[in-house]
Write an enzyme that holds these catalytic residues in place. Structure first.
Site, PDB file in Angstrom:
ATOM      1  N   GLY A   1       0.826  -1.209   0.000  1.00 31.96           N
ATOM      2  CA  GLY A   1       0.000   0.000   0.000  1.00 31.96           C
ATOM      3  C   GLY A   1       0.859   1.257   0.000  1.00 31.96           C
ATOM      4  CD  GLN A   2      -1.769   6.410  -0.372  1.00 28.91           C
ATOM      5  OE1 GLN A   2      -1.239   7.426  -0.826  1.00 28.91           O
ATOM      6  NE2 GLN A   2      -2.895   6.462   0.325  1.00 28.91           N
TER       7      GLN A   2
ATOM      8  CB  ALA B   1      -5.829  -0.555   6.830  1.00 27.17           C
ATOM      9  CE1 TYR B   2     -13.189  -3.222   2.360  1.00 28.20           C
ATOM     10  CE2 TYR B   2     -13.515  -0.933   3.007  1.00 28.20           C
ATOM     11  CZ  TYR B   2     -13.868  -2.020   2.245  1.00 28.20           C
ATOM     12  OH  TYR B   2     -14.910  -1.920   1.339  1.00 28.20           O
TER      13      TYR B   2
ATOM     14  CB  THR C   1      -7.997   7.026  10.498  1.00 33.49           C
ATOM     15  OG1 THR C   1      -8.648   8.162   9.919  1.00 33.49           O
ATOM     16  CG2 THR C   1      -9.065   6.187  11.177  1.00 33.49           C
ATOM     17  CG  ASP C   2      -8.177  12.183  10.223  1.00 36.53           C
ATOM     18  OD1 ASP C   2      -7.988  11.103   9.621  1.00 36.53           O
ATOM     19  OD2 ASP C   2      -8.692  13.166   9.673  1.00 36.53           O
TER      20      ASP C   2
ATOM     21  CE1 TYR D   1     -10.204   3.244   6.925  1.00 35.07           C
ATOM     22  CE2 TYR D   1     -10.592   5.506   7.648  1.00 35.07           C
ATOM     23  CZ  TYR D   1      -9.727   4.492   7.303  1.00 35.07           C
ATOM     24  OH  TYR D   1      -8.362   4.722   7.333  1.00 35.07           O
TER      25      TYR D   1
ATOM     26  CD1 TRP E   1      -7.434  14.380   5.616  1.00 26.33           C
ATOM     27  CD2 TRP E   1      -6.895  16.238   4.495  1.00 26.33           C
ATOM     28  NE1 TRP E   1      -8.428  15.310   5.817  1.00 26.33           N
ATOM     29  CE2 TRP E   1      -8.129  16.447   5.146  1.00 26.33           C
ATOM     30  CE3 TRP E   1      -6.355  17.275   3.731  1.00 26.33           C
ATOM     31  CZ2 TRP E   1      -8.828  17.654   5.054  1.00 26.33           C
ATOM     32  CZ3 TRP E   1      -7.041  18.476   3.643  1.00 26.33           C
ATOM     33  CH2 TRP E   1      -8.270  18.660   4.290  1.00 26.33           C
TER      34      TRP E   1
HETATM   35  N1  LIG Z   1      -5.155   6.679   2.949  1.00 29.62           N
HETATM   36  C1  LIG Z   1      -5.478   7.635   3.792  1.00 29.62           C
HETATM   37  O1  LIG Z   1      -5.835   8.767   3.423  1.00 29.62           O
HETATM   38  C2  LIG Z   1      -5.398   7.367   5.276  1.00 29.62           C
HETATM   39  C3  LIG Z   1      -5.785   8.375   6.151  1.00 29.62           C
HETATM   40  C4  LIG Z   1      -5.699   8.128   7.521  1.00 29.62           C
HETATM   41  C5  LIG Z   1      -5.234   6.910   7.983  1.00 29.62           C
HETATM   42  N2  LIG Z   1      -4.887   5.936   7.103  1.00 29.62           N
HETATM   43  C6  LIG Z   1      -4.402   4.662   7.639  1.00 29.62           C
HETATM   44  O2  LIG Z   1      -3.053   4.532   7.267  1.00 29.62           O
HETATM   45  C7  LIG Z   1      -2.717   3.153   7.081  1.00 29.62           C
HETATM   46  C8  LIG Z   1      -2.026   2.970   5.744  1.00 29.62           C
HETATM   47  O3  LIG Z   1      -2.900   3.422   4.730  1.00 29.62           O
HETATM   48  P1  LIG Z   1      -2.543   3.291   3.188  1.00 29.62           P
HETATM   49  O4  LIG Z   1      -3.150   4.452   2.507  1.00 29.62           O
HETATM   50  O5  LIG Z   1      -1.097   2.975   3.034  1.00 29.62           O
HETATM   51  O6  LIG Z   1      -3.410   1.985   2.829  1.00 29.62           O
HETATM   52  P2  LIG Z   1      -3.469   1.183   1.447  1.00 29.62           P
HETATM   53  O7  LIG Z   1      -2.680   1.896   0.413  1.00 29.62           O
HETATM   54  O8  LIG Z   1      -4.895   0.863   1.197  1.00 29.62           O
HETATM   55  O9  LIG Z   1      -2.661  -0.151   1.810  1.00 29.62           O
HETATM   56  C9  LIG Z   1      -3.192  -1.157   2.621  1.00 29.62           C
HETATM   57  C10 LIG Z   1      -2.558  -2.458   2.186  1.00 29.62           C
HETATM   58  O10 LIG Z   1      -3.059  -3.505   3.033  1.00 29.62           O
HETATM   59  C11 LIG Z   1      -3.352  -4.624   2.203  1.00 29.62           C
HETATM   60  N3  LIG Z   1      -4.271  -5.525   2.860  1.00 29.62           N
HETATM   61  C12 LIG Z   1      -5.634  -5.498   2.862  1.00 29.62           C
HETATM   62  N4  LIG Z   1      -6.129  -6.546   3.559  1.00 29.62           N
HETATM   63  C13 LIG Z   1      -5.054  -7.229   4.042  1.00 29.62           C
HETATM   64  C14 LIG Z   1      -4.907  -8.403   4.825  1.00 29.62           C
HETATM   65  N5  LIG Z   1      -5.979  -9.085   5.274  1.00 29.62           N
HETATM   66  N6  LIG Z   1      -3.660  -8.843   5.117  1.00 29.62           N
HETATM   67  C15 LIG Z   1      -2.572  -8.186   4.660  1.00 29.62           C
HETATM   68  N7  LIG Z   1      -2.648  -7.072   3.900  1.00 29.62           N
HETATM   69  C16 LIG Z   1      -3.884  -6.603   3.595  1.00 29.62           C
HETATM   70  C17 LIG Z   1      -3.921  -3.992   0.953  1.00 29.62           C
HETATM   71  O11 LIG Z   1      -3.966  -4.919  -0.106  1.00 29.62           O
HETATM   72  P3  LIG Z   1      -5.122  -4.719  -1.238  1.00 29.62           P
HETATM   73  O12 LIG Z   1      -4.841  -3.384  -1.875  1.00 29.62           O
HETATM   74  O13 LIG Z   1      -4.902  -5.895  -2.115  1.00 29.62           O
HETATM   75  O14 LIG Z   1      -6.426  -4.719  -0.494  1.00 29.62           O
HETATM   76  C18 LIG Z   1      -2.922  -2.850   0.747  1.00 29.62           C
HETATM   77  O15 LIG Z   1      -1.769  -3.291   0.058  1.00 29.62           O
HETATM   78  C19 LIG Z   1      -4.030   2.384   7.235  1.00 29.62           C
HETATM   79  O16 LIG Z   1      -4.109   1.863   8.528  1.00 29.62           O
HETATM   80  C20 LIG Z   1      -5.098   3.444   7.053  1.00 29.62           C
HETATM   81  O17 LIG Z   1      -6.284   3.129   7.738  1.00 29.62           O
HETATM   82  C21 LIG Z   1      -4.951   6.140   5.762  1.00 29.62           C
END
Ligand SMILES: NC(=O)c1ccc[n+]([C@@H]2O[C@H](COP(=O)([O-])OP(=O)(O)OC[C@H]3O[C@@H](n4cnc5c(N)ncnc54)[C@H](OP(=O)(O)O)[C@@H]3O)[C@@H](O)[C@H]2O)c1
Length: 288
Positions: free
Chosen positions: A10-11, A61-62, A102-103, A127, A151
């Site tokens: 993921g990111q 995460a989802y 998350t916030d 979420y 964000w």
């Molecule tokens: N993105 C935002 O704006 C944001 C904001 C606040 C907080 N966050 C938090 O920051 C964290 C990182 O976010 P991110 O944006 O990097 O998330 P992301 O890009 O969606 O990456 C999450 C990764 O987890 C994988 N995954 C999903 N289900 C899994 C499982 N059961 N076992 C192992 N891996 C699994 C996903 O695979 P698939 O893609 O194949 O599902 C994806 O590669 C998360 O906890 C998120 O809640 C994100």
């Protein structure tokens, strides 16, 4: 010490991988759902035992905020069961875990001053509810750090910054909400902070200070201000028009106010946080 990173495609996980490779660190093991499903207790236990893991960073995460409103089962599985499995397994082996939240867990309806980690929670979306419950599961291992971020954008995957660059190229004008304020986070900055905490414990024997910490870039803006800056810095001619949230309905309710106070993480781990504009410039230079 061996460090396991879950959800690393993921990111955030990809940004951690980038820094680990730049630093030539060899004791980091990167997994994602195809190699290690965090919801599978048997697999997680044997992976951690077989690879002699000493430290876990959970980036899995989802994260589809709108999707979660109708796909509650999967959101709960990944954001609640996954953290429970990781907390139980790491607790059994007495190893620490860093988990990302998350916030969206905060009570943004009643508060409009920057959230401290001790402030009330009251998520407004499925979420947010699942992420808050996931935090509670992680706390079952007393050796935990939970980082609430907001964000997030990065060079990897889909995110707001990349979408705005694309839309600004294709369209003459864009309507963007001005009545939701918060702070963007360059995932590369968060990845550096997480690695600083990890390395201080795994290599420098610093103490592991369990608890909840906020992390975003510094400053405050609306999505409208953020987009204006993206368009300005990328020299696009697209006009950015401010609109209200009522004119851009989404399945999941977004907080009108979601600014976080980062004093705790800055003091506990001596972390310097760049302003969101500086980090955006850095991101755009890297992703030309
Ligand atoms: N993105 C935002 O704006 C944001 C904001 C606040 C907080 N966050 C938090 O920051 C964290 C990182 O976010 P991110 O944006 O990097 O998330 P992301 O890009 O969606 O990456 C999450 C990764 O987890 C994988 N995954 C999903 N289900 C899994 C499982 N059961 N076992 C192992 N891996 C699994 C996903 O695979 P698939 O893609 O194949 O599902 C994806 O590669 C998360 O906890 C998120 O809640 C994100």
């Amino acid at each position: 010490m061996n460090i396991l990173i879950t959800g690393s495609n993921g990111q955030l996980g990809s940004e951690i991988k980038l820094i680990v490779n730049e630093l030539n660190l060899t004791n980091y093991i990167f997994t994602d759902i195809e190699t290690l499903d965090i919801c599978n207790k048997v697999d997680v236990s044997s992976f951690i035992a077989n690879n002699e893991i000493d430290f876990v960073i959970n980036c899995a995460a989802y994260t589809n905020v709108d999707g979660a409103e109708t796909d509650k089962i999967n959101a709960e599985k990944i954001n609640i069961l996954g953290p429970l499995v990781l907390a139980e397994t790491t607790k059994e082996r007495n190893i620490p875990i860093i988990h990302v939240s998350t916030d969206y867990v905060y009570d943004s309806v009643s508060q409009n001053t920057p959230f401290k980690e001790t402030d009330n929670t009251k998520p407004q979306s499925v979420y947010g509810v699942t992420k808050l419950q996931g935090e509670k599961e992680i706390q079952k291992n007393s050796k935990h750090i939970i980082i609430r971020t907001s964000w997030l954008y990065s060079s990897f995957g889909n995110n707001f910054v990349k979408s705005m660059i694309k839309y600004a190229e294709e369209r003459n004008s864009l309507n963007i909400v001005f009545d939701q304020v918060g702070t963007p986070t360059n995932a590369a900055d968060l990845a550096s902070a997480i690695l600083k905490i990890t390395i201080s414990y795994t290599e420098n024997n610093a103490s592991f200070k369990s608890g909840i910490y906020n992390y975003s870039n510094e400053g405050v803006c609306s999505w409208y201000d953020f987009t204006k800056e993206i368009v300005f810095l990328t020299n696009k001619s697209c006009e950015i028009l401010p609109i209200e949230t009522v004119d851009y309905p989404t399945p999941a309710k977004r907080p009108a106010y979601s600014v976080m106070n980062k004093t705790k993480i800055k003091q506990a781990y001596n972390i310097e946080i760049p302003h969101w504009k500086e980090s955006l410039i850095k991101f755009l230079q890297k992703n030309k």
